[in-house]
Scaffold this motif. Structure first.
Motif, PDB file in Angstrom:
ATOM      1  N   ASP A   1       0.795  -1.236   0.000  1.00 46.52           N
ATOM      2  CA  ASP A   1       0.000   0.000   0.000  1.00 46.52           C
ATOM      3  C   ASP A   1       0.825   1.283   0.000  1.00 46.52           C
ATOM      4  O   ASP A   1       0.321   2.357   0.336  1.00 46.52           O
ATOM      5  CB  ASP A   1      -0.995   0.021   1.166  1.00 46.52           C
ATOM      6  CG  ASP A   1      -2.264  -0.766   0.825  1.00 46.52           C
ATOM      7  OD1 ASP A   1      -2.379  -1.292  -0.299  1.00 46.52           O
ATOM      8  OD2 ASP A   1      -3.148  -0.856   1.705  1.00 46.52           O
ATOM      9  N   HIS A   2       2.105   1.192  -0.391  1.00 47.06           N
ATOM     10  CA  HIS A   2       2.934   2.372  -0.599  1.00 47.06           C
ATOM     11  C   HIS A   2       2.633   2.979  -1.966  1.00 47.06           C
ATOM     12  O   HIS A   2       2.079   2.326  -2.851  1.00 47.06           O
ATOM     13  CB  HIS A   2       4.410   1.983  -0.538  1.00 47.06           C
ATOM     14  CG  HIS A   2       4.696   0.735  -1.315  1.00 47.06           C
ATOM     15  ND1 HIS A   2       4.590  -0.528  -0.760  1.00 47.06           N
ATOM     16  CD2 HIS A   2       5.020   0.545  -2.615  1.00 47.06           C
ATOM     17  CE1 HIS A   2       4.862  -1.435  -1.681  1.00 47.06           C
ATOM     18  NE2 HIS A   2       5.116  -0.817  -2.824  1.00 47.06           N
ATOM     19  N   ALA A   3       3.042   4.236  -2.131  1.00 49.03           N
ATOM     20  CA  ALA A   3       3.135   4.839  -3.467  1.00 49.03           C
ATOM     21  C   ALA A   3       4.554   4.631  -3.975  1.00 49.03           C
ATOM     22  O   ALA A   3       5.469   4.309  -3.204  1.00 49.03           O
ATOM     23  CB  ALA A   3       2.810   6.325  -3.404  1.00 49.03           C
ATOM     24  N   TYR A   4       4.736   4.789  -5.281  1.00 46.03           N
ATOM     25  CA  TYR A   4       6.048   4.612  -5.901  1.00 46.03           C
ATOM     26  C   TYR A   4       6.384   5.878  -6.675  1.00 46.03           C
ATOM     27  O   TYR A   4       5.538   6.398  -7.423  1.00 46.03           O
ATOM     28  CB  TYR A   4       6.014   3.416  -6.846  1.00 46.03           C
ATOM     29  CG  TYR A   4       7.324   3.173  -7.543  1.00 46.03           C
ATOM     30  CD1 TYR A   4       8.264   2.336  -6.979  1.00 46.03           C
ATOM     31  CD2 TYR A   4       7.626   3.804  -8.743  1.00 46.03           C
ATOM     32  CE1 TYR A   4       9.482   2.117  -7.599  1.00 46.03           C
ATOM     33  CE2 TYR A   4       8.838   3.599  -9.369  1.00 46.03           C
ATOM     34  CZ  TYR A   4       9.759   2.752  -8.792  1.00 46.03           C
ATOM     35  OH  TYR A   4      10.958   2.542  -9.404  1.00 46.03           O
ATOM     36  N   ILE A   5       7.595   6.369  -6.506  1.00 44.32           N
ATOM     37  CA  ILE A   5       7.998   7.649  -7.104  1.00 44.32           C
ATOM     38  C   ILE A   5       9.252   7.477  -7.950  1.00 44.32           C
ATOM     39  O   ILE A   5      10.220   6.870  -7.502  1.00 44.32           O
ATOM     40  CB  ILE A   5       8.331   8.678  -5.991  1.00 44.32           C
ATOM     41  CG1 ILE A   5       7.230   8.754  -4.941  1.00 44.32           C
ATOM     42  CG2 ILE A   5       8.643  10.048  -6.595  1.00 44.32           C
ATOM     43  CD1 ILE A   5       5.906   9.228  -5.444  1.00 44.32           C
ATOM     44  N   PHE A   6       9.220   8.034  -9.151  1.00 43.18           N
ATOM     45  CA  PHE A   6      10.453   8.202  -9.939  1.00 43.18           C
ATOM     46  C   PHE A   6      10.694   9.697 -10.071  1.00 43.18           C
ATOM     47  O   PHE A   6       9.807  10.433 -10.510  1.00 43.18           O
ATOM     48  CB  PHE A   6      10.315   7.553 -11.322  1.00 43.18           C
ATOM     49  CG  PHE A   6      11.583   7.655 -12.141  1.00 43.18           C
ATOM     50  CD1 PHE A   6      12.677   6.859 -11.848  1.00 43.18           C
ATOM     51  CD2 PHE A   6      11.688   8.559 -13.198  1.00 43.18           C
ATOM     52  CE1 PHE A   6      13.857   6.948 -12.588  1.00 43.18           C
ATOM     53  CE2 PHE A   6      12.860   8.656 -13.950  1.00 43.18           C
ATOM     54  CZ  PHE A   6      13.944   7.848 -13.640  1.00 43.18           C
TER      55      PHE A   6
ATOM     56  N   SER B   1       0.700  12.362   1.034  1.00 47.17           N
ATOM     57  CA  SER B   1       1.100  13.333   2.055  1.00 47.17           C
ATOM     58  C   SER B   1       2.506  13.017   2.570  1.00 47.17           C
ATOM     59  O   SER B   1       3.330  13.924   2.772  1.00 47.17           O
ATOM     60  CB  SER B   1       0.075  13.316   3.196  1.00 47.17           C
ATOM     61  OG  SER B   1       0.481  14.188   4.218  1.00 47.17           O
ATOM     62  N   GLN B   2       2.804  11.749   2.751  1.00 49.36           N
ATOM     63  CA  GLN B   2       4.154  11.367   3.212  1.00 49.36           C
ATOM     64  C   GLN B   2       5.219  11.690   2.166  1.00 49.36           C
ATOM     65  O   GLN B   2       6.370  11.956   2.509  1.00 49.36           O
ATOM     66  CB  GLN B   2       4.180   9.888   3.590  1.00 49.36           C
ATOM     67  CG  GLN B   2       3.462   9.627   4.913  1.00 49.36           C
ATOM     68  CD  GLN B   2       3.421   8.149   5.279  1.00 49.36           C
ATOM     69  OE1 GLN B   2       4.438   7.482   5.332  1.00 49.36           O
ATOM     70  NE2 GLN B   2       2.232   7.637   5.525  1.00 49.36           N
TER      71      GLN B   2
ATOM     72  N   THR C   1      -5.307  15.578  -0.143  1.00 44.77           N
ATOM     73  CA  THR C   1      -3.890  15.601   0.250  1.00 44.77           C
ATOM     74  C   THR C   1      -3.497  17.003   0.719  1.00 44.77           C
ATOM     75  O   THR C   1      -2.781  17.160   1.723  1.00 44.77           O
ATOM     76  CB  THR C   1      -2.996  15.158  -0.925  1.00 44.77           C
ATOM     77  OG1 THR C   1      -3.398  13.851  -1.340  1.00 44.77           O
ATOM     78  CG2 THR C   1      -1.526  15.136  -0.540  1.00 44.77           C
ATOM     79  N   ALA C   2      -3.976  18.027   0.002  1.00 44.58           N
ATOM     80  CA  ALA C   2      -3.646  19.406   0.384  1.00 44.58           C
ATOM     81  C   ALA C   2      -4.256  19.754   1.748  1.00 44.58           C
ATOM     82  O   ALA C   2      -3.685  20.559   2.501  1.00 44.58           O
ATOM     83  CB  ALA C   2      -4.116  20.377  -0.685  1.00 44.58           C
ATOM     84  N   MET C   3      -5.410  19.155   2.070  1.00 40.71           N
ATOM     85  CA  MET C   3      -5.986  19.391   3.401  1.00 40.71           C
ATOM     86  C   MET C   3      -5.173  18.672   4.480  1.00 40.71           C
ATOM     87  O   MET C   3      -5.189  19.067   5.638  1.00 40.71           O
ATOM     88  CB  MET C   3      -7.457  18.963   3.432  1.00 40.71           C
ATOM     89  CG  MET C   3      -8.360  19.925   2.641  1.00 40.71           C
ATOM     90  SD  MET C   3     -10.136  19.601   2.815  1.00 40.71           S
ATOM     91  CE  MET C   3     -10.362  18.171   1.755  1.00 40.71           C
ATOM     92  N   LYS C   4      -4.451  17.603   4.093  1.00 40.18           N
ATOM     93  CA  LYS C   4      -3.617  16.862   5.058  1.00 40.18           C
ATOM     94  C   LYS C   4      -2.256  17.479   5.266  1.00 40.18           C
ATOM     95  O   LYS C   4      -1.632  17.260   6.296  1.00 40.18           O
ATOM     96  CB  LYS C   4      -3.392  15.424   4.557  1.00 40.18           C
ATOM     97  CG  LYS C   4      -4.526  14.474   4.836  1.00 40.18           C
ATOM     98  CD  LYS C   4      -4.156  13.024   4.548  1.00 40.18           C
ATOM     99  CE  LYS C   4      -5.366  12.152   4.865  1.00 40.18           C
ATOM    100  NZ  LYS C   4      -5.143  10.744   4.578  1.00 40.18           N
ATOM    101  N   ASN C   5      -1.736  18.159   4.231  1.00 40.77           N
ATOM    102  CA  ASN C   5      -0.318  18.552   4.290  1.00 40.77           C
ATOM    103  C   ASN C   5      -0.107  19.941   3.683  1.00 40.77           C
ATOM    104  O   ASN C   5      -0.307  20.142   2.486  1.00 40.77           O
ATOM    105  CB  ASN C   5       0.533  17.515   3.537  1.00 40.77           C
ATOM    106  CG  ASN C   5       1.990  17.615   3.929  1.00 40.77           C
ATOM    107  OD1 ASN C   5       2.513  18.717   4.122  1.00 40.77           O
ATOM    108  ND2 ASN C   5       2.640  16.474   4.059  1.00 40.77           N
ATOM    109  N   GLU C   6       0.344  20.867   4.515  1.00 39.03           N
ATOM    110  CA  GLU C   6       0.504  22.256   4.049  1.00 39.03           C
ATOM    111  C   GLU C   6       1.732  22.432   3.168  1.00 39.03           C
ATOM    112  O   GLU C   6       1.973  23.526   2.664  1.00 39.03           O
ATOM    113  CB  GLU C   6       0.521  23.221   5.243  1.00 39.03           C
ATOM    114  CG  GLU C   6       1.680  22.995   6.178  1.00 39.03           C
ATOM    115  CD  GLU C   6       1.662  23.956   7.382  1.00 39.03           C
ATOM    116  OE1 GLU C   6       0.638  24.613   7.610  1.00 39.03           O
ATOM    117  OE2 GLU C   6       2.691  24.011   8.080  1.00 39.03           O
ATOM    118  N   LYS C   7       2.510  21.361   2.986  1.00 32.00           N
ATOM    119  CA  LYS C   7       3.643  21.447   2.041  1.00 32.00           C
ATOM    120  C   LYS C   7       3.158  21.417   0.587  1.00 32.00           C
ATOM    121  O   LYS C   7       3.946  21.673  -0.330  1.00 32.00           O
ATOM    122  CB  LYS C   7       4.650  20.329   2.301  1.00 32.00           C
ATOM    123  CG  LYS C   7       5.317  20.436   3.666  1.00 32.00           C
ATOM    124  CD  LYS C   7       6.462  19.449   3.823  1.00 32.00           C
ATOM    125  CE  LYS C   7       7.137  19.611   5.169  1.00 32.00           C
ATOM    126  NZ  LYS C   7       6.354  19.021   6.288  1.00 32.00           N
TER     127      LYS C   7
END
Lengths: 355, 355
Positions: free
Chosen positions: A65-70, A194-195, A218-224
């Motif tokens: 259940d992780h996301a994957y980033i390149f 968010s992570q 996501t924007a409501m979860k994380n102000e970054k």
């Protein structure tokens, strides 16, 4: 690639008179760093102790259940990276080479000096290790998507559509669909996103279709999340409780808004947001659900814009044909005129001092 | 990334005395072209005509079983691209950032001037659109793989193993596993790989574990495979009919060789092949199947080398500890000493005039 080789050959043979050929080629991309990682997700563990000889289930773990980033970081990168997030039935390919073989947003914005973080959301593509059991059935459904993605009304293309009409383009287009492995779990998906922002810091979120709704969450979860560029967001527009509009009926069904606590909603008034919709969206009821679903989404986006801005926000909705950009499908960023579409986004980022 | 910013900052503040800091950073990668595409696969179609209003199954298509490729071409690329192919339970991530966050073969060989084509085989990762129905169950099994991949005997690491022993490395390592969507179909898989070589032309195939066997089969299908570098091939060694050795018993079960027509086999004598195995492979029977399975694979690889070379081939088997490279797991190309492992591969490519 063949053009490149031909040009180099010409330079050696003919000499400096061929400089114009070289210039017709694209400049190389100069990348300081690139790589990939998993982010977010959970772990489950079986009770007991693992036995190396018997190799039974006892004491074994499962990470999923992780996301994957390149990611790619060009030299002298601009301040804010772009986090690009695919839509329903899609994966990171959305932002890479277009179905007809041209450059997508991954390369276009890298060339413009932005760091790019291209995501596969949990349970999709390279993030396929799901905590949920799933049965995946290869049911033919591509004509359904052809119509919803507003390429045309199968088997016809819309007149003037910004989509190459050769067989190989359609082949690539249908192969960029990929299954969801397990159901959609908004918490799982937006926690991972968010992570990602916790890991990389401030950035601009670029969403498409289904990830539009996940992006607001996501924007409501994380102000970054410092800004959102959303192409054709589909559902999940969050209104403050007490101000949620009625569902809007269409031949594709009723589109419902989401109610959230006002405190959460107000976070979306603190960042600039731009929303783009393409062409071939009917003004009145259309019995073709492929197009009519977008009529009500555009209407809902405008209602949402009005409510966010009433509360002090900065939301712009751009219906591309109204600013003279015509022929776009549900994927404006990979359509034939995607450089023009990217220019519009660049202008907006500059206007908001995000570049 | 933080080190990079710090260095740039230092350059501005302190001036030229910090040049050594800059040099400690990696040089940027200069990329002429990068992108992605699907290759191979099949299409199925439902009978009838698609109805845009009812949107039933009639007349709809399904494209699946393709491979997925992400490629990067550096400026002044060397003659032969490297096609990198993951092993069992893995996907393209194998060749990207290592579990502990260093550069993998994607970057290492790009920096050395090679074009890279990183593949997800059909029914895996970004090539997840499968023609076969599949049920995916999140069964905890990571300790099983930890042992088979020879990181150690869970929960212990092997003494001197070239694998970082922090929690986040293990977290990334377990998350680079991804399910197969549908069964293995050797024809589907090797057809897609062969079509990749038809598309890109001559190249060097770099395989790992399960793709070792698929790699031999692909080279028999397509003479554009000009060489093979195989890390820890697992099974599927093809011998000419009549010369197939007996199965070799181990505590992980019997390892069987494959018989193929001699005409096909002889194609593998026309290209240079190098096979590497890492450390922690027992010399004698070991009741731990995690390691004992590799004893018999190494033995079979040597038998295969002898038969191919007897028929005029050019196969080298390198057991890394025997050339002084110690501590490697089943993933030498992403282990802590992967630059040294890559140097060995570069030397071999040079020796065979493939660079």
């Amino acid at each position: 690639m063949k053009i490149g080789k031909l040009n180099i050959f010409k330079v050696f043979i003919i000499g400096m008179t061929t400089v114009s050929f070289i210039q017709a080629q694209k400049e190389p991309m100069v990348i300081q760093d690139q790589g990939s990682f998993a982010v977010g997700g959970t772990v489950k563990s079986n009770p007991g102790t693992f036995d190396a000889i018997k190799r039974g289930p006892e004491g074994q773990t499962f990470h999923g259940d992780h996301a994957y980033i390149f990611y790619q970081i060009p030299i002298n990168a601009r301040k804010h990276p772009l986090v690009m997030w695919h839509g329903i039935g899609q994966f990171s390919k959305t932002w890479e080479t277009t179905p007809d073989g041209r450059e997508g947003y991954q390369n276009i914005f890298l060339r413009r000096g932005f760091s790019t973080y291209i995501m596969d959301q949990p349970r999709r593509g390279r993030a396929g290790k799901s905590m949920a059991e799933a049965t995946i059935v290869p049911n033919p459904d591509e004509q359904f998507w052809f119509n919803i993605f507003r390429v045309g009304v199968w088997p016809d293309y819309f007149p003037g559509v910004q989509f190459a009409q050769d067989e190989e383009t359609l082949n690539q287009y249908f192969r960029q669909i990929t299954p969801n492995i397990g159901g959609f779990d908004t918490e799982v998906i937006t926690d991972a996103a968010s992570q990602l922002f916790d890991k990389i810091g401030d950035g601009v979120l670029v969403t498409h279709s289904h990830s539009g709704g996940f992006g607001w969450a996501t924007a409501m979860k994380n102000e970054k999340v410092k800004a959102i560029v959303s192409y054709e967001p589909g559902s999940g527009f969050p209104f403050p409780e007490g101000e949620v509009p009625e569902p809007i009926e269409s031949s594709a069904g009723a589109l419902r808004a989401v109610g959230v606590a006002k405190k959460e909603f107000l976070k979306l008034t603190k960042i600039p947001i731009v929303i783009y919709y393409g062409d071939f969206i009917p003004k009145e009821y259309d019995p073709n659900p492929g197009t009519d679903g977008w009529r009500v989404r555009l209407e809902m986006a405008r209602k949402w814009r009005d409510v966010v801005n009433k509360h002090g926000g900065d939301v712009t909705v751009v219906h591309l044909p109204e600013v003279g950009i015509k022929g776009n499908t549900h994927f404006p960023f990979s359509d034939l005129n995607n450089v023009k579409v990217a220019d519009l986004m660049s202008d907006w980022l500059k206007e908001k001092e995000l570049d």
